[in-house]
Design a protein around this motif. Structure first.
Motif, PDB file in Angstrom:
ATOM      1  N   VAL A 279       4.144   3.609  16.173  1.00 25.90           N
ATOM      2  CA  VAL A 279       3.959   3.019  14.843  1.00 25.90           C
ATOM      3  C   VAL A 279       2.718   2.142  14.820  1.00 25.90           C
ATOM      4  O   VAL A 279       1.899   2.203  13.892  1.00 25.90           O
ATOM      5  N   GLU A 280       2.544   1.326  15.849  1.00 22.42           N
ATOM      6  CA  GLU A 280       1.399   0.415  15.884  1.00 22.42           C
ATOM      7  C   GLU A 280       0.085   1.175  16.040  1.00 22.42           C
ATOM      8  O   GLU A 280      -0.921   0.832  15.418  1.00 22.42           O
ATOM      9  N   TRP A 281       0.084   2.218  16.869  1.00 16.29           N
ATOM     10  CA  TRP A 281      -1.144   3.013  17.022  1.00 16.29           C
ATOM     11  C   TRP A 281      -1.528   3.686  15.710  1.00 16.29           C
ATOM     12  O   TRP A 281      -2.695   3.679  15.318  1.00 16.29           O
ATOM     13  N   CYS A 282      -0.538   4.267  15.045  1.00 14.79           N
ATOM     14  CA  CYS A 282      -0.825   4.941  13.773  1.00 14.79           C
ATOM     15  C   CYS A 282      -1.271   3.945  12.714  1.00 14.79           C
ATOM     16  O   CYS A 282      -2.177   4.221  11.931  1.00 14.79           O
ATOM     17  N   GLY A 283      -0.632   2.778  12.693  1.00 10.89           N
ATOM     18  CA  GLY A 283      -1.027   1.761  11.724  1.00 10.89           C
ATOM     19  C   GLY A 283      -2.431   1.260  11.964  1.00 10.89           C
ATOM     20  O   GLY A 283      -3.226   1.100  11.030  1.00 10.89           O
ATOM     21  N   HIS A 284      -2.761   1.031  13.233  1.00  9.22           N
ATOM     22  CA  HIS A 284      -4.107   0.560  13.560  1.00  9.22           C
ATOM     23  C   HIS A 284      -5.149   1.614  13.197  1.00  9.22           C
ATOM     24  O   HIS A 284      -6.180   1.306  12.584  1.00  9.22           O
TER      25      HIS A 284
ATOM     26  N   THR B  58     -11.400   1.364   6.851  1.00  2.56           N
ATOM     27  CA  THR B  58     -12.549   0.523   7.228  1.00  2.56           C
ATOM     28  C   THR B  58     -12.202  -0.941   7.193  1.00  2.56           C
ATOM     29  O   THR B  58     -11.210  -1.356   6.586  1.00  2.56           O
ATOM     30  N   LYS B  59     -13.015  -1.713   7.842  1.00  2.00           N
ATOM     31  CA  LYS B  59     -12.758  -3.140   8.002  1.00  2.00           C
ATOM     32  C   LYS B  59     -13.168  -3.963   6.785  1.00  2.00           C
ATOM     33  O   LYS B  59     -13.005  -5.172   6.777  1.00  2.00           O
ATOM     34  N   GLU B  60     -13.695  -3.329   5.751  1.00  2.00           N
ATOM     35  CA  GLU B  60     -14.228  -4.083   4.622  1.00  2.00           C
ATOM     36  C   GLU B  60     -13.172  -4.521   3.619  1.00  2.00           C
ATOM     37  O   GLU B  60     -13.444  -5.335   2.746  1.00  2.00           O
ATOM     38  N   TYR B  61     -11.970  -3.973   3.718  1.00  2.00           N
ATOM     39  CA  TYR B  61     -10.961  -4.245   2.698  1.00  2.00           C
ATOM     40  C   TYR B  61      -9.906  -5.224   3.212  1.00  2.00           C
ATOM     41  O   TYR B  61      -9.435  -5.095   4.342  1.00  2.00           O
ATOM     42  N   GLU B  62      -9.525  -6.181   2.381  1.00  4.30           N
ATOM     43  CA  GLU B  62      -8.447  -7.111   2.704  1.00  4.30           C
ATOM     44  C   GLU B  62      -7.165  -6.623   2.048  1.00  4.30           C
ATOM     45  O   GLU B  62      -7.168  -6.215   0.886  1.00  4.30           O
ATOM     46  N   PRO B  63      -6.026  -6.674   2.776  1.00  9.27           N
ATOM     47  CA  PRO B  63      -4.807  -6.081   2.218  1.00  9.27           C
ATOM     48  C   PRO B  63      -3.988  -7.031   1.351  1.00  9.27           C
ATOM     49  O   PRO B  63      -3.950  -8.239   1.574  1.00  9.27           O
ATOM     50  N   THR B  64      -3.370  -6.448   0.342  1.00  7.76           N
ATOM     51  CA  THR B  64      -2.273  -7.054  -0.400  1.00  7.76           C
ATOM     52  C   THR B  64      -1.171  -6.006  -0.404  1.00  7.76           C
ATOM     53  O   THR B  64      -1.444  -4.824  -0.600  1.00  7.76           O
ATOM     54  N   ILE B  65       0.077  -6.390  -0.163  1.00 10.83           N
ATOM     55  CA  ILE B  65       1.153  -5.424   0.033  1.00 10.83           C
ATOM     56  C   ILE B  65       2.146  -5.462  -1.128  1.00 10.83           C
ATOM     57  O   ILE B  65       2.569  -6.539  -1.552  1.00 10.83           O
ATOM     58  N   PHE B  66       2.496  -4.277  -1.628  1.00 12.32           N
ATOM     59  CA  PHE B  66       3.582  -4.136  -2.599  1.00 12.32           C
ATOM     60  C   PHE B  66       4.719  -3.397  -1.899  1.00 12.32           C
ATOM     61  O   PHE B  66       4.572  -2.237  -1.520  1.00 12.32           O
ATOM     62  N   TYR B  67       5.837  -4.081  -1.685  1.00  8.08           N
ATOM     63  CA  TYR B  67       6.959  -3.544  -0.897  1.00  8.08           C
ATOM     64  C   TYR B  67       8.244  -3.832  -1.665  1.00  8.08           C
ATOM     65  O   TYR B  67       8.968  -4.772  -1.365  1.00  8.08           O
ATOM     66  N   PRO B  68       8.566  -3.025  -2.680  1.00  7.10           N
ATOM     67  CA  PRO B  68       9.641  -3.376  -3.613  1.00  7.10           C
ATOM     68  C   PRO B  68      11.044  -3.302  -3.038  1.00  7.10           C
ATOM     69  O   PRO B  68      11.917  -4.068  -3.427  1.00  7.10           O
ATOM     70  N   THR B  69      11.297  -2.343  -2.142  1.00  9.16           N
ATOM     71  CA  THR B  69      12.637  -2.168  -1.586  1.00  9.16           C
ATOM     72  C   THR B  69      12.541  -2.227  -0.071  1.00  9.16           C
ATOM     73  O   THR B  69      12.108  -1.275   0.564  1.00  9.16           O
ATOM     74  N   ARG B  70      12.940  -3.327   0.510  1.00  6.27           N
ATOM     75  CA  ARG B  70      12.714  -3.542   1.930  1.00  6.27           C
ATOM     76  C   ARG B  70      13.768  -2.841   2.794  1.00  6.27           C
ATOM     77  O   ARG B  70      14.951  -2.885   2.506  1.00  6.27           O
ATOM     78  N   SER B  71      13.284  -2.228   3.866  1.00  4.48           N
ATOM     79  CA  SER B  71      14.151  -1.509   4.791  1.00  4.48           C
ATOM     80  C   SER B  71      14.934  -2.479   5.661  1.00  4.48           C
ATOM     81  O   SER B  71      14.478  -3.581   5.979  1.00  4.48           O
TER      82      SER B  71
END
Length: 232
Positions: free
Chosen positions: A63-68, A75-88
Motif C-alpha cells: 500500500v505504501e509503495w503504491c501510494g508513494h 508530481t511534487k508540485e501539488y499539495e493535497p486536500t482529502i475528501f473522505y466521506p465514508t471512512r473504512s
C-alpha cells in the motif's frame, strides 16, 4: 485534491492490489501467453498472491509503495486536500488516515457540487473513490455525487489503477463514465487500461520481481535510475 474511497473494505481504493482482489481465483499459467501489457482481474489477483505469499511482501508495504509511486506520478508540485466521506473500519486505512491528520493534511467536510468552485480552488483532482469492480449504483450517497461532479471538471483528473466506475476487464461504460487525463496503473495495467485515451499513462510497479513479470508474460517499460514509476 484527493478523493478517497467510499464504503468498507471492498469499496476502498487504499489497497487496490491487495485485499480488494485477494479472493479471486488465479489464472491457468501452465502455458505462458505471448508478452502483453495488461492483466485480467484473475491475473492481477494471482500476481498479488505471489507477492504476498511467495515473496513475503506485507500488505502495508505494498500500500505504501503504491501510494508513494502515485504521488510521484502526480508530481511534487501539488499539495493535497482529502475528501473522505465514508471512512473504512479497516485498521490499515484508519492508521493511514490518522497519519494524514497528524501531518495537518486538510480533510474536506463536503465536496462542493458547484464545479466552478473546485476548478478555481484546485489545479488537479485525484480519483480514488471506488475500488476495483465496485459498481457506482450499489454505493450511492456521497460517492455517487462525487463521481457526478468529477465528470464535469475542467481541471485535470488523475485516476489510480482503475478509473472509478469502470469495469476492470472491459472498461464498461467508460465513454459515459470518468475520462481521466492521467492513469496510474499499480503493479501492472489492468485490461480496462486498453480503453484509456488520456494524455499520460504511468505504471507504478518497480517492486514487481523480474520472475513474476516473466511468469505473467508482462511487457512493461524499464525504470530509469531510482524512479518508482515509468511512462507507458
Amino acid at each position: 485534491m484527493h478523493l478517497k474511497g467510499c464504503g468498507g473494505g471492498g469499496g476502498c481504493r487504499c489497497a487496490p492490489i491487495t485485499s480488494a482482489m485477494s479472493s479471486a481465483a488465479g489464472p491457468d499459467l501452465a502455458e505462458a501467453p505471448e508478452e502483453r501489457c495488461f492483466l485480467s482481474t484473475a491475473e492481477a489477483a494471482a500476481l498479488e498472491r505471489e507477492l504476498l505469499e511467495d515473496y513475503r511482501f506485507g500488505r502495508q508495504q505494498l500500500v505504501e509503495w503504491c501510494g508513494h509511486a502515485s504521488a510521484v506520478a502526480v508530481t511534487k508540485e501539488y499539495e493535497p486536500t482529502i475528501f473522505y466521506p465514508t471512512r473504512s473500519l479497516d485498521p490499515l486505512h484508519r492508521d493511514l488516515t490518522t497519519q494524514c491528520e497528524k501531518m495537518d493534511i486538510p480533510f474536506l467536510s463536503y465536496l462542493p457540487t458547484e464545479v466552478r468552485l473546485i476548478n478555481d480552488a484546485y489545479r488537479l483532482v485525484v480519483d480514488a473513490v471506488l475500488g476495483p469492480g465496485v459498481e457506482p449504483g450499489k454505493v450511492g450517497g456521497p460517492c455517487m455525487r462525487a463521481l457526478a461532479t468529477l465528470k464535469l471538471l475542467s481541471i485535470p483528473l488523475v485516476s489510480l489503477d482503475i478509473p472509478s466506475g469502470w469495469d476492470p476487464e472491459t472498461g464498461g461504460d467508460a465513454e459515459d463514465g470518468l475520462r481521466p487525463d492521467v492513469l496510474v496503473s499499480l503493479a501492472a495495467p489492468k485490461q480496462c487500461a486498453g480503453r484509456f485515451s488520456g494524455r499520460h499513462h504511468f505504471v507504478a510497479g518497480r517492486f514487481v520481481p523480474d520472475d513474476v513479470r516473466r511468469k505473467f508474460a508482462l511487457r512493461l517499460p524499464g525504470y530509469t535510475g531510482t524512479d518508482c514509476i515509468a511512462a507507458l
